[in-house]
Design a protein around this motif. Structure first.
Motif, short mmCIF file in Angstrom:
data_model
loop_
_atom_site.label_atom_id
_atom_site.label_comp_id
_atom_site.label_asym_id
_atom_site.label_seq_id
_atom_site.Cartn_x
_atom_site.Cartn_y
_atom_site.Cartn_z
N GLN A 282 21.53 -0.25 6.70
CA GLN A 282 22.51 -0.38 7.77
C GLN A 282 23.08 0.99 8.15
N LYS A 283 23.39 1.78 7.17
CA LYS A 283 23.93 3.12 7.44
C LYS A 283 22.91 3.99 8.16
N VAL A 284 21.66 3.90 7.75
CA VAL A 284 20.60 4.68 8.41
C VAL A 284 20.44 4.22 9.86
N ASP A 285 20.46 2.90 10.08
CA ASP A 285 20.36 2.38 11.45
C ASP A 285 21.51 2.88 12.32
N GLU A 286 22.72 2.91 11.78
CA GLU A 286 23.87 3.40 12.52
C GLU A 286 23.73 4.88 12.86
N LEU A 287 23.23 5.65 11.89
CA LEU A 287 23.01 7.08 12.14
C LEU A 287 21.95 7.31 13.20
N VAL A 288 20.88 6.52 13.18
CA VAL A 288 19.82 6.63 14.16
C VAL A 288 20.37 6.29 15.54
N LYS A 289 21.19 5.25 15.65
CA LYS A 289 21.80 4.87 16.94
C LYS A 289 22.69 6.01 17.46
N GLN A 290 23.47 6.59 16.56
CA GLN A 290 24.35 7.69 16.97
C GLN A 290 23.55 8.88 17.47
N LEU A 291 22.43 9.19 16.76
CA LEU A 291 21.58 10.31 17.19
C LEU A 291 20.92 10.01 18.53
N ASN A 292 20.49 8.78 18.72
CA ASN A 292 19.87 8.40 19.99
C ASN A 292 20.86 8.47 21.14
N GLN A 293 22.11 8.10 20.89
CA GLN A 293 23.15 8.14 21.92
C GLN A 293 23.45 9.59 22.29
N ARG A 294 23.47 10.47 21.32
CA ARG A 294 23.74 11.89 21.59
C ARG A 294 22.60 12.53 22.37
N ASN A 295 21.37 12.17 21.99
CA ASN A 295 20.18 12.77 22.61
C ASN A 295 19.81 12.08 23.92
N GLY A 296 20.22 10.85 24.06
CA GLY A 296 19.73 10.09 25.18
C GLY A 296 20.62 10.03 26.30
#
Length: 129
Positions: A115-129
């Motif tokens: 869950q934590k990894v998924d949240e971090l991936v979402k945050q990274l995608n939001q920053r990059n996307g």
């Protein structure tokens, strides 16, 4: 796991009563009453003195051929069914239950980590996307 332990204890009790009935006159030091017989059968289950008890019975039995032979077969079956198979199955079930508890805790930790990894991936995608 408790059910298997109870079944093994009932099996020990049945063998104790049967052995006490058969051998109380021949080997009273092992089979004088069902309680002492229960201990003797448990001793055979743990393969401690499994050869001494039948040897005592055979030594105290009159010189017939079939009685000592059947006594040895009887105790051999007790060692195989209760000692080798019974105790091994109980041990395997207890070990399995203990490791299953550890697996549940590890799975919960892995789920939290995912869950934590998924949240971090979402945050990274939001920053990059």
């Amino acid at each position: 796991s408790v059910f298997v332990l109870i079944v093994l204890l009932i099996y020990n009790l049945l063998l104790a009563v049967l052995s006490s009935y058969f051998f109380h006159d021949v080997a009273p030091e092992f089979f004088a009453n069902p309680l002492l017989s229960f201990y003797s059968i448990f001793q055979i289950f743990t393969v401690e003195g499994w050869n001494e008890i039948p040897a005592t019975i055979v030594a105290n039995t009159p010189g017939q051929f079939w009685t000592p032979f059947l006594t040895r077969v009887y105790f051999l079956m007790i060692v195989l069914t209760g000692g080798i198979f019974g105790i091994s199955i109980v041990n395997a079930i207890f070990v399995d239950e203990m490791t299953m508890d550890n697996n549940d805790a590890l799975e919960a930790k892995m789920d939290a980590l995912n869950q934590k990894v998924d949240e971090l991936v979402k945050q990274l995608n939001q920053r990059n996307g």
